[in-house]
Design a protein around this motif. Structure first.
Motif, PDB file in Angstrom:
ATOM      1  N   SER A   1       1.309 -16.853   8.142  1.00 43.92           N
ATOM      2  CA  SER A   1       1.159 -17.722   6.976  1.00 43.92           C
ATOM      3  C   SER A   1       2.443 -17.690   6.173  1.00 43.92           C
ATOM      4  CB  SER A   1      -0.006 -17.240   6.111  1.00 43.92           C
ATOM      5  OG  SER A   1      -0.087 -17.968   4.915  1.00 43.92           O
ATOM      6  N   ARG A   2       2.929 -18.863   5.766  1.00 37.85           N
ATOM      7  CA  ARG A   2       4.184 -18.939   5.034  1.00 37.85           C
ATOM      8  C   ARG A   2       3.969 -19.617   3.679  1.00 37.85           C
ATOM      9  NH1 ARG A   2       6.195 -14.997   6.900  1.00 37.85           N
ATOM     10  NH2 ARG A   2       7.667 -14.953   8.623  1.00 37.85           N
TER      11      ARG A   2
ATOM     12  N   ASP B   1      -3.002 -13.526   5.566  1.00 35.98           N
ATOM     13  CA  ASP B   1      -1.597 -13.214   5.283  1.00 35.98           C
ATOM     14  C   ASP B   1      -1.066 -12.034   6.075  1.00 35.98           C
ATOM     15  OD1 ASP B   1      -1.750 -15.273   3.471  1.00 35.98           O
ATOM     16  OD2 ASP B   1      -2.044 -13.972   1.725  1.00 35.98           O
ATOM     17  N   HIS B   2      -1.957 -11.245   6.650  1.00 33.94           N
ATOM     18  CA  HIS B   2      -1.492 -10.044   7.361  1.00 33.94           C
ATOM     19  C   HIS B   2      -2.062  -9.928   8.772  1.00 33.94           C
ATOM     20  CE1 HIS B   2       0.516  -8.622   3.799  1.00 33.94           C
ATOM     21  NE2 HIS B   2      -0.595  -8.719   3.099  1.00 33.94           N
ATOM     22  N   ARG B   3      -3.387  -9.887   8.914  1.00 34.83           N
ATOM     23  CA  ARG B   3      -3.942  -9.575  10.234  1.00 34.83           C
ATOM     24  C   ARG B   3      -3.643 -10.647  11.273  1.00 34.83           C
ATOM     25  NH1 ARG B   3      -8.461  -7.811   6.905  1.00 34.83           N
ATOM     26  NH2 ARG B   3      -8.320  -5.529   6.681  1.00 34.83           N
TER      27      ARG B   3
ATOM     28  N   ARG C   1       0.771 -24.594   6.672  1.00 36.64           N
ATOM     29  CA  ARG C   1       1.560 -24.721   7.904  1.00 36.64           C
ATOM     30  C   ARG C   1       1.991 -23.326   8.341  1.00 36.64           C
ATOM     31  NH1 ARG C   1       1.846 -29.779  10.513  1.00 36.64           N
ATOM     32  NH2 ARG C   1       1.621 -31.409   8.937  1.00 36.64           N
ATOM     33  N   PHE C   2       1.613 -22.948   9.542  1.00 36.69           N
ATOM     34  CA  PHE C   2       1.832 -21.599  10.027  1.00 36.69           C
ATOM     35  C   PHE C   2       2.973 -21.549  11.040  1.00 36.69           C
ATOM     36  CE2 PHE C   2      -2.294 -21.578   8.211  1.00 36.69           C
ATOM     37  CZ  PHE C   2      -2.601 -20.268   7.860  1.00 36.69           C
ATOM     38  N   MET C   3       3.551 -20.360  11.163  1.00 34.43           N
ATOM     39  CA  MET C   3       4.520 -20.099  12.226  1.00 34.43           C
ATOM     40  C   MET C   3       3.825 -19.348  13.341  1.00 34.43           C
ATOM     41  SD  MET C   3       6.632 -17.416  13.533  1.00 34.43           S
ATOM     42  CE  MET C   3       7.412 -16.343  12.317  1.00 34.43           C
ATOM     43  N   LEU C   4       4.128 -19.688  14.587  1.00 29.67           N
ATOM     44  CA  LEU C   4       3.560 -19.008  15.750  1.00 29.67           C
ATOM     45  C   LEU C   4       4.697 -18.386  16.548  1.00 29.67           C
ATOM     46  CD1 LEU C   4       1.198 -18.314  17.619  1.00 29.67           C
ATOM     47  CD2 LEU C   4       1.531 -20.533  18.735  1.00 29.67           C
TER      48      LEU C   4
ATOM     49  N   LEU D   1       7.380 -21.190  16.808  1.00 27.18           N
ATOM     50  CA  LEU D   1       6.999 -22.566  16.500  1.00 27.18           C
ATOM     51  C   LEU D   1       6.618 -22.664  15.035  1.00 27.18           C
ATOM     52  CD1 LEU D   1       4.736 -23.479  19.570  1.00 27.18           C
ATOM     53  CD2 LEU D   1       7.236 -23.397  19.423  1.00 27.18           C
ATOM     54  N   ARG D   2       7.003 -23.766  14.398  1.00 25.34           N
ATOM     55  CA  ARG D   2       6.739 -23.944  12.968  1.00 25.34           C
ATOM     56  C   ARG D   2       5.972 -25.236  12.717  1.00 25.34           C
ATOM     57  NH1 ARG D   2       9.345 -19.980  10.703  1.00 25.34           N
ATOM     58  NH2 ARG D   2      11.087 -19.053  11.856  1.00 25.34           N
TER      59      ARG D   2
END
Length: 513
Positions: free
Chosen positions: A57-58, A47-49, A64-67, A107-108
């Protein structure tokens, strides 16, 4: 973090986990994370690093992550856009992207098991996402038409790249600057119209002549937060358009890293340190780190134009060539859009593409003889060069669809309300409307003619509902200034009528016959 006498002994929770393990350390663990899956990861890593690598992390889209990429100066090309489209394609409707208000791309829908391969593809295409989140320097902005317009003062793209390379070690990650007290924004402007919104950056370089030599005046400390919004102020310094820019950025970042507050994150942005030290004290601390004399600022800068949005067809300084600005409604793209933009950039230009802080796209180097054919391309029916007056200047953050901080849905609501108002009103000019879902102000409502900031409101039935605070008075370009809140807690259900009234009374709109 370098320990100093002013370093607090009581650290906030973010500083504690940063002290335990540098965020950049998870870069070596990506293959392991991909194998064990996101649910089995240490929560702080997940969630942080991971944000140090640009991976977010959402909670609203679990798994599903955002980049977030780094796109210095908003400069990209068809090869890179094609790679991004191909990355998103397997995710179908769950994959999308946003152009951000920092000339960047997010990107999502990314799955963690795909990240190692995605990173390999990004590296092959010359892209990076290193240090793009949390307490790092964000994407460095510049004029989106640097090197293209005849009237520009300085082409700043190389300087921007040099500053990014210094901060990120050429995109590989640089532990020197992965532990700032808070996030940090830098802009380097080479034109006369303040295309970068200098006033909202922690460091902004704006063109200025000093004793007949063209360089930069330096502004510092601009930021938005839930508790305070502050415009950047003059450092009373001028630098040459060369290595001095890189050196000064390094010096300011080192002072901020070593002396900035780490106790209260609401008081940890650069301006709070300037307040603590005083401008003279802060300037002296920065100057002490330089191997050359920091000269006093020029009396005036060269920001003399009203801000442009770069939409439409414009001749370049290169004879016979044009740059074509396309509106991307509220900055949202999908895989097919990336692939089609890549094709258009290759067929009609030289493969080059630029992004703007208004969340739009520019295709440069289009010959006069190819303009008409480009304007007839099907994609330009959506990504138009001649948008309507409200949609033209509409900016929106991601909103509650993908961001857990957002208190309201923004993008589609912003577009729907703008189009409904356009159907009912005639406008003497474009009106800049910005939406943001929370006080983090990613949508920058404080720089808009009319800005909406998501909040909770009371509906007609007295029950809590989605609402906005309304800001007005923001000005961009010459004599830029931040707007202020003029209305509080307006329910979204009644917002359109409130905006209609404001547009008629304050901006000369009239009801259609």
């Amino acid at each position: 973090m370098t320990q100093t006498a002013s370093t607090p002994t009581k650290l906030n929770k973010f500083e504690k986990f940063k002290a335990e393990k540098d965020g950049l350390a998870v870069k070596a663990e990506l293959e392991h994370f991909a194998q064990i899956g996101w649910e089995a990861m240490d929560e702080t890593d997940r969630d942080h690093r991971l944000k140090w690598l640009g991976i977010f992390s959402r909670p609203v889209t679990p798994g599903r992550f955002m980049l977030r990429l780094r796109t210095p100066s908003g400069e990209t090309n068809s090869q890179r856009l094609r790679v991004l489209g191909e990355i998103l394609q397997p995710y179908g409707d769950e994959g999308s992207a946003d152009i951000t208000t920092r000339q960047n791309l997010q990107l999502r829908g990314i799955r963690l098991e795909d990240v190692p391969n995605i990173f390999r593809r990004l590296e092959e295409a010359g892209m990076t996402s290193m240090q793009s989140g949390m307490d790092n320097v964000r994407n460095i902005t510049a004029s989106p038409v640097a090197g293209l317009e005849a009237d520009e003062l300085l082409d700043t793209r190389e300087l921007v790249q040099q500053v990014q390379d210094m901060i990120t070690n050429g995109g590989e990650g640089n532990p020197e600057f992965t532990n700032l007290p808070r996030k940090f924004n830098i802009a380097i402007e080479g034109s006369r119209d303040n295309s970068v919104h200098a006033e909202i950056n922690d460091i902004a370089f704006v063109p200025a002549y000093r004793e007949g030599i063209l360089g930069f005046n330096v502004l510092v400390g601009g930021f938005f937060s839930s508790t305070r919004c502050a415009p950047a102020i003059p450092l009373e310094a001028w630098v040459e358009p060369n290595q001095q820019v890189v050196d000064l950025c390094r010096a300011i970042l080192e002072v901020f890293r070593d002396q900035g507050s780490r106790a209260n994150r609401q008081r940890s942005r650069l301006m709070w340190l300037i307040d603590e030290l005083g401008l003279d004290g802060f300037r002296a601390a920065v100057a002490a780190k330089l191997s050359w004399d920091l000269l006093s600022g020029a009396a005036e800068d060269e920001i003399t134009w009203e801000k442009r949005d770069h939409l439409g067809v414009h001749p370049q300084k290169q004879a016979g060539l044009n740059y074509v600005g396309l509106l991307v409604p509220v900055g949202r793209l999908n895989a097919a859009d990336f692939l089609e933009l890549a094709r258009l950039a290759e067929v009609y230009g030289k493969g080059e593409v630029r992004l703007t802080v208004e969340q739009n796209v520019i295709i440069p180097h289009v010959p006069d003889s190819r303009l008409e054919a480009l304007l007839q391309e099907p994609l330009l029916a959506t990504f138009t060069t001649t948008p309507s007056p409200l949609v033209r200047s509409l900016v929106s953050c991601t909103g509650a669809q993908f961001c857990n901080f957002a208190m309201v849905e923004t993008k589609q609501r912003a577009l729907d309300i703008a189009q409904e108002l356009e159907a009912e009103l005639d406008f003497p000019r474009s009106v800049r409307m910005h939406w943001t879902g929370c006080p983090n102000s990613c949508g920058q409502p404080q720089v808009a003619d009319i800005g909406m900031l998501g909040t909770k409101a009371r509906g007609a039935d007295g029950k809590p509902t989605e609402g906005v605070d309304i800001y007005m008075g923001g000005k961009v370009g010459k004599d830029a200034q931040l707007g202020s809140r003029v209305m509080k807690g307006i329910p979204c259900d009644t917002l359109k009528s409130v905006l209609q009234d404001l547009l008629i009374k304050e901006f000369g709109a009239t009801l259609k016959g």
